[in-house]
Structures are given as C-alpha cells and as structure tokens.
Design a protein around this motif. Structure first.
Motif, PDB file in Angstrom:
ATOM      1  N   LYS B  16       0.767  -1.117  -0.292  1.00 52.13           N
ATOM      2  CA  LYS B  16       0.422  -0.187   0.000  1.00 52.13           C
ATOM      3  C   LYS B  16       1.064   1.426  -0.284  1.00 52.13           C
ATOM      4  O   LYS B  16       0.369   2.009  -0.874  1.00 52.13           O
ATOM      5  CB  LYS B  16      -0.313   0.120   1.229  1.00 52.13           C
ATOM      6  CG  LYS B  16      -2.162  -1.123   1.561  1.00 52.13           C
ATOM      7  CD  LYS B  16      -2.928  -0.883   2.729  1.00 52.13           C
ATOM      8  CE  LYS B  16      -1.908  -1.297   4.118  1.00 52.13           C
ATOM      9  NZ  LYS B  16      -1.186  -3.060   3.994  1.00 52.13           N
ATOM     10  N   THR B  17       1.731   1.271   0.792  1.00 47.18           N
ATOM     11  CA  THR B  17       2.811   2.532   0.553  1.00 47.18           C
ATOM     12  C   THR B  17       3.283   3.198  -0.311  1.00 47.18           C
ATOM     13  O   THR B  17       3.681   3.537  -0.972  1.00 47.18           O
ATOM     14  CB  THR B  17       3.691   2.441   2.847  1.00 47.18           C
ATOM     15  OG1 THR B  17       2.664   2.242   3.141  1.00 47.18           O
ATOM     16  CG2 THR B  17       4.998   3.461   2.719  1.00 47.18           C
ATOM     17  N   THR B  18       4.086   1.284  -0.810  1.00 46.06           N
ATOM     18  CA  THR B  18       4.637   1.785  -2.244  1.00 46.06           C
ATOM     19  C   THR B  18       3.591   2.189  -2.736  1.00 46.06           C
ATOM     20  O   THR B  18       4.424   3.378  -3.585  1.00 46.06           O
ATOM     21  CB  THR B  18       5.084   0.454  -2.085  1.00 46.06           C
ATOM     22  OG1 THR B  18       6.342  -0.212  -1.356  1.00 46.06           O
ATOM     23  CG2 THR B  18       6.538   0.107  -3.248  1.00 46.06           C
ATOM     24  N   THR B  39      -2.266   7.153   6.887  1.00 43.95           N
ATOM     25  CA  THR B  39      -3.038   7.495   8.308  1.00 43.95           C
ATOM     26  C   THR B  39      -2.932   6.053   8.840  1.00 43.95           C
ATOM     27  O   THR B  39      -3.676   6.000   9.761  1.00 43.95           O
ATOM     28  CB  THR B  39      -4.598   7.036   7.417  1.00 43.95           C
ATOM     29  OG1 THR B  39      -4.850   6.235   6.710  1.00 43.95           O
ATOM     30  CG2 THR B  39      -4.998   8.539   6.922  1.00 43.95           C
ATOM     31  N   ASP B  40      -1.465   5.542   8.299  1.00 47.62           N
ATOM     32  CA  ASP B  40      -1.019   5.231   9.522  1.00 47.62           C
ATOM     33  C   ASP B  40      -0.265   5.317  10.738  1.00 47.62           C
ATOM     34  O   ASP B  40       1.367   5.246  10.913  1.00 47.62           O
ATOM     35  CB  ASP B  40       0.269   3.749   8.366  1.00 47.62           C
ATOM     36  CG  ASP B  40      -0.333   2.333   9.311  1.00 47.62           C
ATOM     37  OD1 ASP B  40      -0.383   2.023  10.731  1.00 47.62           O
ATOM     38  OD2 ASP B  40       1.044   1.558   9.010  1.00 47.62           O
ATOM     39  N   ILE B  41      -1.280   6.096  11.718  1.00 42.06           N
ATOM     40  CA  ILE B  41      -1.046   6.447  13.250  1.00 42.06           C
ATOM     41  C   ILE B  41       0.243   5.588  13.988  1.00 42.06           C
ATOM     42  O   ILE B  41      -0.737   4.358  14.306  1.00 42.06           O
ATOM     43  CB  ILE B  41      -2.051   7.195  13.422  1.00 42.06           C
ATOM     44  CG1 ILE B  41      -2.004   8.659  13.290  1.00 42.06           C
ATOM     45  CG2 ILE B  41      -1.523   7.980  15.026  1.00 42.06           C
ATOM     46  CD1 ILE B  41      -4.007   8.305  13.179  1.00 42.06           C
ATOM     47  N   ARG B  44       4.146   4.674  11.150  1.00 42.51           N
ATOM     48  CA  ARG B  44       3.983   5.715   9.859  1.00 42.51           C
ATOM     49  C   ARG B  44       4.934   5.342   9.090  1.00 42.51           C
ATOM     50  O   ARG B  44       6.411   5.105   9.555  1.00 42.51           O
ATOM     51  CB  ARG B  44       4.503   6.937  10.111  1.00 42.51           C
ATOM     52  CG  ARG B  44       5.538   7.317  10.877  1.00 42.51           C
ATOM     53  CD  ARG B  44       5.470   8.950  11.135  1.00 42.51           C
ATOM     54  NE  ARG B  44       6.690   9.524  11.364  1.00 42.51           N
ATOM     55  CZ  ARG B  44       6.514  10.605  12.545  1.00 42.51           C
ATOM     56  NH1 ARG B  44       5.848  11.326  12.577  1.00 42.51           N
ATOM     57  NH2 ARG B  44       8.189  10.590  12.895  1.00 42.51           N
ATOM     58  N   ASN B  45       5.398   4.962   8.102  1.00 42.93           N
ATOM     59  CA  ASN B  45       6.973   5.289   6.899  1.00 42.93           C
ATOM     60  C   ASN B  45       6.226   5.457   5.953  1.00 42.93           C
ATOM     61  O   ASN B  45       7.721   5.590   5.018  1.00 42.93           O
ATOM     62  CB  ASN B  45       7.206   3.340   6.365  1.00 42.93           C
ATOM     63  CG  ASN B  45       6.174   2.841   6.736  1.00 42.93           C
ATOM     64  OD1 ASN B  45       5.221   2.692   6.168  1.00 42.93           O
ATOM     65  ND2 ASN B  45       5.746   1.246   7.531  1.00 42.93           N
ATOM     66  N   LEU B  46       5.062   6.121   5.802  1.00 35.23           N
ATOM     67  CA  LEU B  46       5.419   6.785   3.705  1.00 35.23           C
ATOM     68  C   LEU B  46       6.705   8.204   3.711  1.00 35.23           C
ATOM     69  O   LEU B  46       6.903   8.221   2.623  1.00 35.23           O
ATOM     70  CB  LEU B  46       4.156   7.510   3.313  1.00 35.23           C
ATOM     71  CG  LEU B  46       3.552   8.549   2.149  1.00 35.23           C
ATOM     72  CD1 LEU B  46       4.140   7.014   1.019  1.00 35.23           C
ATOM     73  CD2 LEU B  46       2.194   8.609   2.668  1.00 35.23           C
ATOM     74  N   ILE B 118      -4.744   8.759   0.319  1.00 36.04           N
ATOM     75  CA  ILE B 118      -4.629   8.431   1.244  1.00 36.04           C
ATOM     76  C   ILE B 118      -4.492   6.497   1.629  1.00 36.04           C
ATOM     77  O   ILE B 118      -4.991   5.451   1.190  1.00 36.04           O
ATOM     78  CB  ILE B 118      -6.632   8.242   2.179  1.00 36.04           C
ATOM     79  CG1 ILE B 118      -6.793   9.131   1.461  1.00 36.04           C
ATOM     80  CG2 ILE B 118      -5.880   7.676   3.243  1.00 36.04           C
ATOM     81  CD1 ILE B 118      -6.959  10.445   2.462  1.00 36.04           C
ATOM     82  N   ASP B 119      -2.903   7.245   2.239  1.00 37.12           N
ATOM     83  CA  ASP B 119      -2.485   5.359   3.091  1.00 37.12           C
ATOM     84  C   ASP B 119      -2.873   4.956   3.695  1.00 37.12           C
ATOM     85  O   ASP B 119      -2.265   5.267   5.071  1.00 37.12           O
ATOM     86  CB  ASP B 119      -0.890   5.603   2.810  1.00 37.12           C
ATOM     87  CG  ASP B 119       0.275   4.251   3.293  1.00 37.12           C
ATOM     88  OD1 ASP B 119      -0.402   3.685   2.574  1.00 37.12           O
ATOM     89  OD2 ASP B 119       1.702   4.469   3.458  1.00 37.12           O
ATOM     90  N   CYS B 120      -3.676   3.768   3.893  1.00 37.88           N
ATOM     91  CA  CYS B 120      -4.909   2.728   4.780  1.00 37.88           C
ATOM     92  C   CYS B 120      -3.949   2.579   5.624  1.00 37.88           C
ATOM     93  O   CYS B 120      -2.790   1.118   4.852  1.00 37.88           O
ATOM     94  CB  CYS B 120      -5.717   2.071   3.803  1.00 37.88           C
ATOM     95  SG  CYS B 120      -6.812   1.322   5.031  1.00 37.88           S
TER      96      CYS B 120
HETATM   97 MG    MG Z   1       2.034   0.751   4.946  1.00 37.52          MG
END
Ligand code: MG
Ligand code: ADP
Lengths: 201, 267
Positions: B16-18, B39-41, B44-46, B118-120
């Motif tokens: 997802k993030t990639t 939104t990966d509170i 996080r890694n985006l 939005i990165d879920c």
């Molecule tokens: Mg991710």
C-alpha cells in the motif's frame, strides 16, 4: 381426502405434521389419529409436532387432545401455531420451512464476500459468487448462480430435504440442517454445476 | 475537480505504502497537485519511502488536535513541485483520530489539491474506517497469495458497505516465472474471485526494496519495468487509455487450459 393436506416429515423436532387452517377441534383430532393409526409402530413413543393455523380452537381442548393421544397411542404431541406470515412459507429461527417446492424466495444480487452473511428464512438464490469466508444461510434451498467457495447452510432450521445447488461448488463447507460436510483437503476444482443433498438411508 | 483516493488492502505488507508513494510521485510529475496522507498512525512509513522523514515537524494528529494548521503540517517533496505529504503521528495510535475529523481534513485538502491519496493501515478497524472516511474511490492492493486475496475480498465487501463503490484492484509482486510454473496464483484466478476491475499489475522487483530504502520511488526510474508498471497504472487511474503492462500475462490463460485438462483426465 384428509391426508391431502397433512404433510409429514422428519426433522430435529421429531415428526412434524403440517396441516392447514383448523377451526374445529374434532376435525384436528380426526386428522391426527388417522395419521397415527396408519403407521402406529412408526409413531410409537415418538415426539410429534403438529403445525396449524388456529382459527378459534381454545387451549383447553388442545390440552385434552394432547392427553388423549398420549394415553391411547403413546405419542407425545406438541402443537405449534403457524403465524400469518408462515402461510407464505417464511419461517423464523426455529420453525421448519415447508416451502421447498413452492415458497418464499430471496434473490440476492452480487458477490457474497469474505466476512459477509446473507441469511433468509425461506429459499435463497444468489446471483453471484459466494467467496471464501462468506456465508449464505437459508431455512430452505440455496441456489447459487455462480461459484460457491464459502459456506452454505440450507435447511438451517431443520429441514433435511433442502438442497444446495451451484454452478460450481468449491465450498469450504456444506451444511444441510445439522449435517456438515467439508471439502476434501486435496480439493479438485469443480468444473460443472452440482447439487448437494442429504443421502436417504 | 479534486479526487480523494484511498489505497487499502486488509493485509499488511502487500504494498500500500509503496503504491501510494509511486502513484503520488508520478501524478505530480504529470503536473497534478498531489497530497499524500499517511493514516497509519503509530506505524508511519510513507515519510521514509518518500525520503522526507527528517522534515517532519507536525503531523496528522497535531492538525486534528489543533496544535497547528493543516498547511503547517504538509511537507513539500524534495524532488517534485506540487507534491506534499501529511505524515502520521508515530507516538499515538489509531484512536487519536476519528472518521469525521478525517473527512474534515480531506475536505480542506480538496481546496488546494487535484489528487489526495490516503495510505491506509492494515486491518479493518478504526484505522481503516478513518482512511476511507473521506474517500471518493479506493484502490485495493493485493499480492498473488491466497491470504492476501481473501483479505482483499473482505475489504471490498466493507468498502461497498461503506458506500465506496468506485474501487479498482492492483495486483502487486507478481512473479511471472512462478506463475508459469503454476506455483503462484495467476491474474485470472485472482480476478475470478474478486470480480472487480483491474487497474494494474506490478511485478515483484528487488529494485523496489532498494529504492524504498533510498527514499526514492521507483516510478522515477525510466528504465525499470516496475516503474513502467506504476506509470501505466497511474495513467489509467486518471483516465488515459494505456494497456495493462505486458508481464507475459498470456501465460495466465495457457496455464488455466493446461490445468483444466489435467483435472478432467484425472476424473
Ligand atoms: Mg504501509
Ligand atoms: N513489487 C514489489 N517488489 C518487491 N518488493 C516490494 C514490492 N512492493 C512492495 N515491496 C516491499 O514490500 C514491503 C512492504 O511494502 P509496503 O508498501 O510497506 O506495504 P504495506 O504498506 O501494504 O504494509 C516493503 O519492504 C516493500 O519494499
């Protein structure tokens, strides 16, 4: 002629007689005794559920009839009154659905996906697939116009005569009434439409 | 007209993030003003994938709690104009934000951006609900593994139940040699189960790991096949008519016929 509208089938409630409207206790008594006498050994000691739509028979007469049958035939009768909606063959949680040949049917359009449950107290037709992790449940038959990969439970309130049919059955589990069968561990992919039903011994 | 697109999957680690980083980067390369929202509170890694980790001052939770204005929390990308990141908080958890607050943030972002991605986070709980709250569309990412496909199916059901009906599928990390050997689910198998439109297929490529570690999305690399796959996929996302990149996908069909024969002859 009486037997024309007395239906009998086996279920988890024991034997069940479903009869139509009853306004006269004597007519009901005649029906029940008639039926029992035709196969006495079969009924002996059994639990018998009689379902009907009550049009004015009082509880006291029903109790007397119950006593009478127990004393004379050794059969334990239980009366179950059918609600208006049951006449359209829609049942609730505990009622056995008797509309397998002709009865209320829900048509569900779309894919039943993982985590989703589609449940109906009648027959159920799915116009789509049932995916792994998805569940379809009906008190009657289940027909899937796609691939069944999840779980289907037909006759969930106790009707062993209900069936599950699908264009392809790759189901995780098939359940009919209280009988469960799971897919073999080395599953071969289904190639043609199939029907699942309970083998009669 | 702006669009809010959530990138989701159910299962973690499927890309997802990639995907968010690469689509977002290419959208900005094509001249669209693009905001990426992590939104990966708590996980996080985006920011790392985008190489922006050291520029974070404020984050999503700070905005929600009124510690700063939205514009102050947006980090400008170091390579491309018009590309911004709203990072997630690392020291909090998913319950620090609710869906209404997310919707308010996406509404505010619509004023200034063409695309909001939005990165879920993984899962189907609060983080998922936050991520999809303000979304117009969803991109569902899966890998060719049974468990990932199962989770994608679950997510599609939840998206539909939440009225996000505009959704497309991205199949990530496909290995054509494994598909050819019949050791991996092929594209047809996956499409058969999920029954939604395919936006694109991304090959498994170790250069993605390398580029991720460098904080430089692979889509920038002209020569990379995975980069090309992301470029094509993004073009289709914005309505351009480009074919799904050919990863030898014909093998999907041939394999299928072969296994058909195998089964019918064994019966
Ligand atoms: Mg991710
Ligand atoms: N197509 C791909 N080929 C090789 N590695 C990939 C690919 N897509 C993602 N990865 C790697 O998989 C890991 C998880 O990806 P990530 O985007 O963080 O997943 P998610 O956000 O869904 O948890 C990362 O290390 C990433 O570099």
């Amino acid at each position: 002629m009486l037997n024309d509208y007395v239906k009998i089938h086996g279920s988890k409630d024991g034997l069940v007689i479903i009869t139509s409207d009853v306004s006269d206790i004597d007519a009901l008594k005649e029906k029940i005794i008639n039926r029992i006498e035709r196969s006495l050994t079969f009924f002996k000691g059994a639990q018998l559920t009689v379902k009907f739509r009550n049009l004015g028979v009082d509880e006291k007469s029903l109790d007397e009839l119950k006593e009478f049958v127990l004393e004379n035939y050794g059969v334990n009768v239980r009366f179950k009154k059918i609600q208006e909606r049951h006449l359209k063959n829609v049942t609730s949680e505990n009622d056995i659905f008797d509309g397998l040949e002709e009865g209320m049917t829900k048509f569900y359009k779309g894919t039943v996906r993982s985590g989703q449950i589609v449940k109906y107290y009648g027959n159920l037709v799915v116009l789509g697939d049932v995916n792994p992790g998805g569940i379809v449940q009906a008190s009657g038959n289940i027909i899937i116009m796609g691939t069944l990969r999840g779980i289907a439970h037909a006759g969930m309130s106790g009707n062993l005569d209900s069936i599950i049919a699908a264009s392809k059955i790759n189901a995780m589990q098939l359940r009919i009434s209280n009988i469960i069968s799971r897919s073999p561990d080395n599953d071969i992919e289904a190639l043609y439409p199939e029907i699942a039903l309970v083998k009669k011994k | 007209m702006s669009e809010v697109i959530v990138i989701t999957s159910g299962k973690g680690g499927v890309g997802k993030t990639t995907t968010t980083a690469n689509i977002g980067t290419y959208l900005s390369m094509k001249g669209f003003k693009t905001a990426l929202v992590d939104t990966d509170i708590g996980l996080r890694n985006l920011d790392v994938v985008m190489g922006l980790e050291n520029r974070i001052v404020y984050d999503l939770v700070d905005v929600v709690e009124g510690q700063c204005r939205l514009k102050q929390a947006l980090i400008k990308d170091k390579r491309f104009d018009g590309l911004y990141l709203l990072p997630a908080a690392q020291t909090r958890d998913k319950t620090a934000v609710n869906p209404e607050q997310m919707r308010a943030i996406t509404e505010e972002l619509r004023q200034d951006f063409d695309y909001i991605l939005i990165d879920c986070p993984a899962g189907i709980e609060q983080g998922f609900k936050n991520a999809i709250a303000g979304a117009d569309r969803a991109l569902v990412v899966t890998t060719p593994e049974v468990s990932a496909v199962r989770d994608a199916d679950r997510i599609i059901g939840l998206l539909e139940a939440s009225d996000v009906r505009d959704h497309m599928l991205i199949i990530n990390r496909i290995k054509m040699d494994m598909v050819k050997r019949g050791d991996m689910m092929n594209i047809d198998d996956i499409m058969d189960i999920l029954a939604i439109d395919l936006l694109g297929v991304i090959p498994d490529d170790e250069n993605i790991v390398i580029s991720t570690n460098k904080g430089e999305p692979i889509v920038v690399d002209e020569k990379s096949l995975a980069g090309q796959a992301y470029r094509n996929l993004t073009q289709r996302l914005i309505g351009e008519d480009v074919p799904i990149i050919n990863l030898d996908t014909n093998y999907g069909l041939i394999d299928r016929l072969k296994s058909l024969f195998k089964i019918s002859s064994s019966r």
